[in-house]
Design a protein around this motif. Structure first.
Motif, PDB file in Angstrom:
ATOM      1  N   GLN A   1       0.826  -1.216   0.000  1.00  0.00           N
ATOM      2  CA  GLN A   1       0.000   0.000   0.000  1.00  0.00           C
ATOM      3  C   GLN A   1       0.858   1.262   0.000  1.00  0.00           C
ATOM      4  OE1 GLN A   1      -3.477   0.481   2.131  1.00  0.00           O
ATOM      5  NE2 GLN A   1      -4.148  -1.651   2.037  1.00  0.00           N
ATOM      6  N   ALA A   2       1.959   1.231   0.746  1.00  0.00           N
ATOM      7  CA  ALA A   2       2.819   2.419   0.811  1.00  0.00           C
ATOM      8  C   ALA A   2       3.374   2.726  -0.581  1.00  0.00           C
ATOM      9  CB  ALA A   2       3.949   2.208   1.810  1.00  0.00           C
ATOM     10  N   VAL A   3       3.853   1.676  -1.257  1.00  0.00           N
ATOM     11  CA  VAL A   3       4.402   1.868  -2.601  1.00  0.00           C
ATOM     12  C   VAL A   3       3.314   2.403  -3.538  1.00  0.00           C
ATOM     13  CG1 VAL A   3       5.289   0.641  -4.604  1.00  0.00           C
ATOM     14  CG2 VAL A   3       6.235   0.176  -2.346  1.00  0.00           C
ATOM     15  N   ARG A   4       2.117   1.848  -3.392  1.00  0.00           N
ATOM     16  CA  ARG A   4       1.014   2.293  -4.234  1.00  0.00           C
ATOM     17  C   ARG A   4       0.687   3.766  -3.977  1.00  0.00           C
ATOM     18  NH1 ARG A   4      -4.318   2.829  -4.048  1.00  0.00           N
ATOM     19  NH2 ARG A   4      -4.262   2.450  -1.806  1.00  0.00           N
ATOM     20  N   ILE A   5       0.678   4.154  -2.701  1.00  0.00           N
ATOM     21  CA  ILE A   5       0.383   5.557  -2.373  1.00  0.00           C
ATOM     22  C   ILE A   5       1.442   6.485  -2.982  1.00  0.00           C
ATOM     23  CG2 ILE A   5       0.224   7.252  -0.510  1.00  0.00           C
ATOM     24  CD1 ILE A   5      -0.819   4.977   1.291  1.00  0.00           C
ATOM     25  N   ILE A   6       2.707   6.101  -2.822  1.00  0.00           N
ATOM     26  CA  ILE A   6       3.773   6.952  -3.350  1.00  0.00           C
ATOM     27  C   ILE A   6       3.658   7.067  -4.870  1.00  0.00           C
ATOM     28  CG2 ILE A   6       6.267   7.219  -3.617  1.00  0.00           C
ATOM     29  CD1 ILE A   6       6.619   5.768  -0.958  1.00  0.00           C
TER      30      ILE A   6
ATOM     31  N   LEU B   1       6.978   0.621 -13.185  1.00  0.00           N
ATOM     32  CA  LEU B   1       5.883  -0.345 -13.145  1.00  0.00           C
ATOM     33  C   LEU B   1       6.407  -1.744 -12.834  1.00  0.00           C
ATOM     34  CD1 LEU B   1       3.966   0.879 -16.304  1.00  0.00           C
ATOM     35  CD2 LEU B   1       3.424   1.376 -13.915  1.00  0.00           C
ATOM     36  N   ALA B   2       5.514  -2.582 -12.387  1.00  0.00           N
ATOM     37  CA  ALA B   2       5.741  -4.030 -12.221  1.00  0.00           C
ATOM     38  C   ALA B   2       7.160  -4.423 -11.838  1.00  0.00           C
ATOM     39  CB  ALA B   2       5.283  -4.759 -13.466  1.00  0.00           C
ATOM     40  N   VAL B   3       7.888  -5.038 -12.770  1.00  0.00           N
ATOM     41  CA  VAL B   3       9.207  -5.592 -12.488  1.00  0.00           C
ATOM     42  C   VAL B   3      10.157  -4.543 -11.912  1.00  0.00           C
ATOM     43  CG1 VAL B   3      11.262  -6.661 -13.499  1.00  0.00           C
ATOM     44  CG2 VAL B   3       9.005  -7.312 -14.315  1.00  0.00           C
ATOM     45  N   ASP B   4      10.151  -3.351 -12.503  1.00  0.00           N
ATOM     46  CA  ASP B   4      11.063  -2.300 -12.051  1.00  0.00           C
ATOM     47  C   ASP B   4      10.735  -1.860 -10.629  1.00  0.00           C
ATOM     48  OD1 ASP B   4      12.410  -2.376 -14.414  1.00  0.00           O
ATOM     49  OD2 ASP B   4      11.317  -0.702 -15.319  1.00  0.00           O
ATOM     50  N   LEU B   5       9.448  -1.724 -10.360  1.00  0.00           N
ATOM     51  CA  LEU B   5       9.033  -1.323  -9.020  1.00  0.00           C
ATOM     52  C   LEU B   5       9.448  -2.399  -8.014  1.00  0.00           C
ATOM     53  CD1 LEU B   5       7.536   0.688  -7.262  1.00  0.00           C
ATOM     54  CD2 LEU B   5       5.397  -0.442  -7.819  1.00  0.00           C
ATOM     55  N   ARG B   6       9.278  -3.675  -8.420  1.00  0.00           N
ATOM     56  CA  ARG B   6       9.668  -4.787  -7.551  1.00  0.00           C
ATOM     57  C   ARG B   6      11.154  -4.704  -7.231  1.00  0.00           C
ATOM     58  NH1 ARG B   6       7.625 -10.444  -9.870  1.00  0.00           N
ATOM     59  NH2 ARG B   6       9.705 -10.686 -10.689  1.00  0.00           N
ATOM     60  N   GLU B   7      11.928  -4.278  -8.219  1.00  0.00           N
ATOM     61  CA  GLU B   7      13.371  -4.192  -8.002  1.00  0.00           C
ATOM     62  C   GLU B   7      13.746  -3.075  -7.027  1.00  0.00           C
ATOM     63  OE1 GLU B   7      15.648  -4.443 -11.540  1.00  0.00           O
ATOM     64  OE2 GLU B   7      17.540  -4.489 -10.444  1.00  0.00           O
ATOM     65  N   VAL B   8      13.062  -1.940  -7.155  1.00  0.00           N
ATOM     66  CA  VAL B   8      13.369  -0.814  -6.252  1.00  0.00           C
ATOM     67  C   VAL B   8      13.001  -1.183  -4.810  1.00  0.00           C
ATOM     68  CG1 VAL B   8      12.862   1.587  -5.688  1.00  0.00           C
ATOM     69  CG2 VAL B   8      13.059   0.897  -8.074  1.00  0.00           C
ATOM     70  N   VAL B   9      11.826  -1.789  -4.661  1.00  0.00           N
ATOM     71  CA  VAL B   9      11.403  -2.163  -3.314  1.00  0.00           C
ATOM     72  C   VAL B   9      12.335  -3.239  -2.744  1.00  0.00           C
ATOM     73  CG1 VAL B   9       9.540  -3.181  -1.954  1.00  0.00           C
ATOM     74  CG2 VAL B   9       9.014  -1.498  -3.710  1.00  0.00           C
ATOM     75  N   ALA B  10      12.759  -4.184  -3.598  1.00  0.00           N
ATOM     76  CA  ALA B  10      13.696  -5.221  -3.142  1.00  0.00           C
ATOM     77  C   ALA B  10      14.999  -4.578  -2.669  1.00  0.00           C
ATOM     78  CB  ALA B  10      13.970  -6.219  -4.258  1.00  0.00           C
TER      79      ALA B  10
ATOM     80  N   TYR C   1      16.473 -14.518  -5.334  1.00  0.00           N
ATOM     81  CA  TYR C   1      15.920 -15.633  -6.111  1.00  0.00           C
ATOM     82  C   TYR C   1      14.521 -15.284  -6.616  1.00  0.00           C
ATOM     83  CZ  TYR C   1      15.029 -20.542  -7.364  1.00  0.00           C
ATOM     84  OH  TYR C   1      14.756 -21.704  -8.041  1.00  0.00           O
ATOM     85  N   PHE C   2      13.726 -14.708  -5.730  1.00  0.00           N
ATOM     86  CA  PHE C   2      12.357 -14.358  -6.119  1.00  0.00           C
ATOM     87  C   PHE C   2      12.346 -13.277  -7.197  1.00  0.00           C
ATOM     88  CE2 PHE C   2       8.382 -11.953  -5.638  1.00  0.00           C
ATOM     89  CZ  PHE C   2       7.473 -12.966  -5.863  1.00  0.00           C
ATOM     90  N   ALA C   3      13.224 -12.268  -7.027  1.00  0.00           N
ATOM     91  CA  ALA C   3      13.279 -11.190  -8.019  1.00  0.00           C
ATOM     92  C   ALA C   3      13.703 -11.735  -9.377  1.00  0.00           C
ATOM     93  CB  ALA C   3      14.241 -10.083  -7.555  1.00  0.00           C
ATOM     94  N   ALA C   4      14.603 -12.748  -9.360  1.00  0.00           N
ATOM     95  CA  ALA C   4      15.137 -13.270 -10.630  1.00  0.00           C
ATOM     96  C   ALA C   4      14.195 -14.264 -11.294  1.00  0.00           C
ATOM     97  CB  ALA C   4      16.504 -13.914 -10.393  1.00  0.00           C
ATOM     98  N   THR C   5      13.468 -15.031 -10.493  1.00  0.00           N
ATOM     99  CA  THR C   5      12.702 -16.139 -11.081  1.00  0.00           C
ATOM    100  C   THR C   5      11.196 -16.018 -10.869  1.00  0.00           C
ATOM    101  OG1 THR C   5      12.704 -17.463  -9.057  1.00  0.00           O
ATOM    102  CG2 THR C   5      14.619 -17.704 -10.510  1.00  0.00           C
ATOM    103  N   GLY C   6      10.779 -15.137  -9.939  1.00  0.00           N
ATOM    104  CA  GLY C   6       9.359 -15.056  -9.618  1.00  0.00           C
ATOM    105  C   GLY C   6       8.892 -16.234  -8.775  1.00  0.00           C
TER     106      GLY C   6
END
Lengths: 228, 228
Positions: free
Chosen positions: A66-71, B77-86, B209-214
């Motif tokens: 949710q935090a990421v979504r808000i930002i 979006l999606a993959v890129d956002l996942r990477e920043v949060v990771a 591992y999760f970021a690389a393979t889902g």
């Protein structure tokens, strides 16, 4: 932001706070139950504490989403952004606190119930102090109450003193009862976990104070215990 | 995203990775130095480890600032956002790892150097294993190497076994040398800190591992050690 965006943001942040309150309640409960499981050698209760920890992990993941979504969606500025990031950090600290409670629960089956050792009886009071700090820190967060945050911060030194005293008691007990050493070692770790819970509640208090006042708690004008 | 935004994002994320690599190197160094300080009773080195921890805290804060900036500015979006949060989460785990190293360093002055106790000699090997896991986990992150992440994950069980063996050795030593109990208790905490460092390196490996393979590492097809 226009009025609509402001309202939407307020609602979003309200939800975030709600999730964190829920996490805080569960963490406090986990501490109390872990200590109860310990004193009563209640393996089922200890298992329940471990099981319930998943819910706290899920809530932390939900706060993060949710935090990421808000930002991403509202692009909040300055103070608002600081609040969203603080919420994410506080959720992560609460998850760590719950982790310590889980670690305590994991030790319950390792402590033989047949030959109950007397020092177990001194830990619940420390557990109550630690749980109380967690509740107060989360209350301070919910109410954005800098004064309450400062009180939490001040209560960390007594908890540390309590830990030091328990540490000495446990070591003395080990020396006098060498056959109980491996049992008492578990109690040492449990006391240490409670002390760390207090540290993390203090971290939350520091974040709440900073968010509310823009100043660091450690820099307040007063006697000033040296902390790291 | 248009081409310009994509390039800007790649450059941003590259910077973030650079900061995390720097943190990882410092954390690994902190573990090695804390163990060196312990075995040599080197108080100055122990103090340096505590001092250097501030730099790691600063780097974590910097990762957080930059990650928030990237999300707000580039709206990935999606993959890129996942990477920043990771990246933000991994920075926070590395900070926790360094914290454990700092905790080890804080115990050095509490262990009397005049009557050096023999069990100190078994800890450095465990320290090297833990530091090695941290380095491999961060290497896996830098190279987005799922296979390396899986290797880190697999090395956590041997570290846990090592810890169990050290725990038994230390308790036996306490029983046989009751006057050393308070000293050996510090070594117990140090061994526990190293075991937790391994857990956190494993967490990093899971995220990589999760970021690389889902997919989740724990779900891999293989013998499947039960972990929590």
């Amino acid at each position: 932001m226009n009025e609509h965006t402001v309202k939407a943001f307020d609602s979003d942040i309200g939800q975030l706070r709600g999730l964190i309150s829920e996490m805080g309640g569960l963490a406090e409960d986990a501490i109390a139950k872990a200590m109860q499981a310990l004193t009563r050698s209640d393996l089922a209760l200890a298992a329940a504490v471990r099981e319930n920890d998943r819910r706290i992990d899920e809530l932390e993941a939900e706060v993060e989403r949710q935090a990421v979504r808000i930002i991403a969606l509202r692009a909040p500025l300055a103070v608002d952004l600081r609040e969203v990031v603080a919420a994410m950090k506080i959720a992560s600290v609460v998850e760590r606190i719950a982790d310590y409670a889980k670690n305590i629960a994991k030790r319950v089956p390792l402590i033989e119930s047949e030959h109950r050792i007397e020092p177990v009886s001194i830990l619940p009071a420390m557990g109550r102090m630690a749980a109380e700090m967690v509740r107060s820190a989360l209350d301070a967060f919910a109410a954005r109450d800098a004064a309450e945050a400062a009180r939490v911060w001040d209560s960390d030194a007594p908890l540390d003193d309590f830990y030091d005293s328990i540490f000495r008691t446990l070591v003395t007990f080990m020396v006098e009862n060498p056959t109980t050493i491996s049992q008492v070692a578990h109690l040492l770790f449990i006391a240490k976990n409670l002390e760390r819970i207090g540290d993390h509640a203090t971290n939350v208090a520091e974040m709440v104070y900073f968010a509310a006042t823009g100043e660091h708690l450690a820099d307040r004008e007063r006697g000033g215990l040296e902390r790291e």
